[in-house]
Design an enzyme around this catalytic site. Structure first.
Site, short mmCIF file in Angstrom:
data_model
loop_
_atom_site.label_atom_id
_atom_site.label_comp_id
_atom_site.label_asym_id
_atom_site.label_seq_id
_atom_site.Cartn_x
_atom_site.Cartn_y
_atom_site.Cartn_z
N HIS A 17 -6.38 4.90 -0.06
CA HIS A 17 -6.70 4.24 1.22
C HIS A 17 -6.41 5.18 2.39
O HIS A 17 -7.17 5.26 3.35
CB HIS A 17 -5.82 2.98 1.41
CG HIS A 17 -6.05 1.87 0.44
ND1 HIS A 17 -5.06 1.38 -0.38
CD2 HIS A 17 -7.15 1.13 0.16
CE1 HIS A 17 -5.53 0.37 -1.11
NE2 HIS A 17 -6.81 0.21 -0.81
N ARG A 90 -15.25 4.51 -4.87
CA ARG A 90 -14.74 5.38 -5.94
C ARG A 90 -15.85 5.61 -6.94
O ARG A 90 -16.87 6.17 -6.60
CB ARG A 90 -13.51 4.73 -6.60
CG ARG A 90 -12.27 4.83 -5.76
CD ARG A 90 -11.22 3.86 -6.20
NE ARG A 90 -11.67 2.50 -5.98
CZ ARG A 90 -10.92 1.41 -6.08
NH1 ARG A 90 -9.68 1.53 -6.45
NH2 ARG A 90 -11.40 0.23 -5.83
N SER A 128 -4.74 0.08 -6.33
CA SER A 128 -3.46 -0.61 -6.11
C SER A 128 -2.97 -1.21 -7.43
O SER A 128 -1.77 -1.22 -7.72
CB SER A 128 -3.63 -1.74 -5.10
OG SER A 128 -4.10 -1.23 -3.88
#
Ligand code: ADP
Length: 159
Positions: A17, A90, A128
């Site tokens: 991020h 991604r 995450s």
């Protein structure tokens, strides 16, 4: 003034991020990093904790503000006069979901467009979820998240 929103769950914020923010902060005059409620995800950190962690992480940027919003992203964009939504891409696997999200947001408000920043190769595998899994088993996450995230994960697990 070019104002953008970078929305997400940020549970927790990762170097992936931050990499997106590093690049986006040179393109936009002001960026709101906005923690949103994602009904599909059950979060480990509360929204207050996520906001606090992000604030600490981006404190050296002078054009980034951290906020929380519990509602439709495009409504928030109107509220803060943002015309761009920033998202990160991604692998190909992100594409379908992001495509659907971007088109939905445009359908809701065509004054707001979505701009994608491609992940750097170092973080293309990073999420995450992966960070939480690793930390659960005491794996080394020092190259994946800022120090404050490491500390908060440890603190919360030991509670
Ligand atoms: P959400 O629940 O909205 O998907 P996330 O915090 O998982 O929230 O992600 C926010 C945005 O950041 C998404 O556009 C996601 O694709 C992007 N992102 C997450 N990790 C990375 C990474 N390692 N590199 C680039 N972009 C990323």
């Amino acid at each position: 003034m070019k104002i953008a929103i970078y929305p997400g769950s940020f549970d927790p914020i990762t170097n992936g991020h931050i990499d997106i923010l590093n690049r986006a902060s040179t393109v936009f005059d002001k960026i709101y990093v906005t923690v949103l409620t994602n009904p599909k995800k059950e979060c480990f950190f509360t929204k207050e904790e996520r906001v606090e962690i992000i604030k600490e992480t981006v404190k050296d940027f002078d054009n980034i503000e951290v906020t929380f919003y519990d509602g439709l992203l495009v409504d928030y964009a109107e509220k803060v006069n943002a015309t761009t939504i920033i998202r990160g891409l991604r692998a190909v696997s992100d594409f379908e979901y992001e495509f659907q999200l971007a088109l939905t947001n445009r359908e809701l408000n065509d004054h707001v467009d979505t701009v994608f920043f491609m992940t750097s190769k170092d973080y293309s595998y990073l999420s995450s979820g992966l960070v939480k899994q690793l930390s659960n088993f005491n794996g080394n996450i020092s190259n994946l998240v800022p120090q404050i995230v490491q500390d908060k994960l440890k603190e919360k697990r030991e509670k």
